[in-house]
Design an enzyme around this catalytic site. Structure first.
Site, PDB file in Angstrom:
ATOM      1  N   HIS A 163      -4.032  -8.046  -3.945  1.00 43.33           N
ATOM      2  CA  HIS A 163      -4.906  -7.178  -4.731  1.00 43.33           C
ATOM      3  C   HIS A 163      -4.558  -5.722  -4.472  1.00 43.33           C
ATOM      4  O   HIS A 163      -4.370  -5.301  -3.326  1.00 43.33           O
ATOM      5  CB  HIS A 163      -6.365  -7.450  -4.386  1.00 43.33           C
ATOM      6  N   GLU A 166      -6.329  -3.400  -1.984  1.00 48.50           N
ATOM      7  CA  GLU A 166      -6.358  -3.942  -0.625  1.00 48.50           C
ATOM      8  C   GLU A 166      -5.039  -3.646   0.094  1.00 48.50           C
ATOM      9  O   GLU A 166      -4.580  -4.393   0.944  1.00 48.50           O
ATOM     10  CB  GLU A 166      -6.659  -5.445  -0.680  1.00 48.50           C
ATOM     11  N   HIS A 309      -6.444 -10.324   2.864  1.00 41.82           N
ATOM     12  CA  HIS A 309      -7.212  -9.578   1.873  1.00 41.82           C
ATOM     13  C   HIS A 309      -8.215  -8.680   2.604  1.00 41.82           C
ATOM     14  O   HIS A 309      -8.255  -8.651   3.834  1.00 41.82           O
ATOM     15  CB  HIS A 309      -7.969 -10.547   0.948  1.00 41.82           C
ATOM     16  N   GLU A 368     -10.149 -12.098   5.314  1.00 45.98           N
ATOM     17  CA  GLU A 368     -10.775 -10.906   4.735  1.00 45.98           C
ATOM     18  C   GLU A 368     -10.967  -9.847   5.828  1.00 45.98           C
ATOM     19  O   GLU A 368     -11.911  -9.892   6.603  1.00 45.98           O
ATOM     20  CB  GLU A 368     -12.122 -11.274   4.098  1.00 45.98           C
TER      21      GLU A 368
END
Length: 398
Positions: A163, A166, A309, A368
């Site tokens: 992404h 990110e 991420h 994450e």
């Protein structure tokens, strides 16, 4: 650093002379134990750089070697014109070997594609036993680089910046790579764990930046190329603020592109056309970046994959109960060493991790990093690296 082979020299001797493990010497020079080096050959010494030094009054080769804890023959190897017993000429310049004992790249910054390309060149120069290659290209023609370290039978894959906003994941990955590499050349450890055995036990495949076009869009603004400049401005409703952009340059979310119940994700995702985030495309695997990662994974025979991420300080490790039992044990270790919460099931389809588990029934993880609003600020960088370092290491030893 490179040296010229003299009569009687061998890679084993250079390994002992510079204190560099022999396997790293062999891989840096792309030869095996059966191949002999010849007089006049140029040999790469990983983990060292050359330093120019101006001779002072009273300097000798022996004295300089003692002061710098370097074997005298290492100095003679780099300065073949200097007799070892001769008092050096004041004011002349010689070359000293300088061992690399700290990071050669500085990843704590707004890390765009140019940063990645420059840093990969630096790492290749100082740690030539690594292998860097392109596994494909982005929409705008940027190479998607894979960095490979080690020769072990267990194959582990990591990637970052699926992404666009990110991008800090790429910086974190590259800092780990740098720390891992100089620990290898220095026979060192990270968090008390000796690293060299992993070079023989693990083959580590890393694609640090899956979505370079998107990362550059977030950090440097729209591209000059048409029709993409007009396209992203239209998608972003004329705004030059791309901080909310997760997709690739064509407005497709690369982590919604994989054939693991993609049709469910397509049906329920709100965007039905290219958007800054969440649009899964018109069908699976339409985007060159997603295709490149899929092909790389299909040929890689990876024991496990980790997709980095942001944000949430948690990790996802299950999909449709298709993951093997060992996946939960690894997730518990990741949780222990990082403090991140391990979550088995989330309502998600069509992601890279989903697809890997769905197709191979092997452990796959979405990590994450950090917490807050993307893009995460650099003020979180050090804390993120400290927390995630244990996950990087555990991915090798579990």
């Amino acid at each position: 650093m490179e040296v010229t082979v003299r009569q009687g020299d061998s890679l084993w001797y250079y390994s002992q002379l510079f204190g560099v493990p022999l396997p790293l010497m062999l891989d840096s020079n792309h030869i095996d134990l059966q191949k002999m080096i010849k007089i006049g050959d140029q040999v790469k010494i990983p983990g060292f750089m050359e330093e120019s030094y101006k001779i002072k009054s009273g300097d000798t080769i022996w004295k300089l070697a003692q002061e710098r804890n370097i074997h005298m023959d290492a100095l003679l190897l780099l300065n073949p014109q200097q007799p070892n017993s001769m008092r050096l000429q004041e004011g002349e310049t010689i070359t000293l070997p300088l061992r690399i004992t700290e990071r050669v790249i500085r990843a704590k910054k707004e890390y765009n594609y140019s940063c990645l390309v420059e840093d990969l060149k630096v790492l290749e120069e100082f740690f030539p036993f690594i292998k860097v290659r392109s596994i494909g290209q982005s929409v705008l023609g940027k190479d998607l680089y894979e960095l490979k370290i080690g020769n072990g039978p267990k194959k582990v894959h990591m990637n970052g910046s699926f992404h666009a906003n990110e991008w800090i994941t790429t910086a974190i990955i590259m800092q780990f790579v740098n720390d891992f590499l100089f620990s290898l050349t220095n026979n060192g450890s990270i968090q008390g764990i000796y690293m060299l055995p992993f070079y023989h036990e693990v083959t580590l495949s890393i694609v640090p930046m899956v979505n370079p076009d998107g990362v550059d869009l977030v950090l440097t603004g729209p591209p000059e190329q048409e029709p993409y400049r007009t396209m992203v401005m239209d998608i972003n409703k004329g705004s030059f603020d791309f901080s909310n952009w997760k997709a690739n340059i064509q407005g497709v979310d690369l982590n919604n592109q994989y054939p693991a119940y993609w049709d469910i994700e397509k049906e329920r995702k709100e965007p039905k056309e290219p958007a800054p985030r969440d649009y899964p495309g018109d069908e699976p695997l339409t985007e060159p970046e997603a295709i490149a990662i899929a092909k790389h994974t299909e040929t890689g025979d990876f024991a496990r994959v980790l997709a980095f991420h942001t944000q949430g300080k948690e990790m996802y490790w299950g999909y449709q109960d298709l993951e093997p039992k060992e996946a939960g044990l690894i997730a518990k270790e990741f949780e222990r060493v990082s403090g991140y919460k391990a979550i088995q099931h989330i309502d998600s389809h069509a992601g890279y991790r989903d697809w890997f588990i769905y197709k191979w029934k092997r452990p796959g993880y979405t990590i994450e990093l950090g917490e807050g609003v993307n893009p995460l600020p650099l003020s979180q960088y050090d804390e993120i690296y400290k927390s995630s370092l244990g996950i990087f290491l555990a991915s090798l030893y579990m």
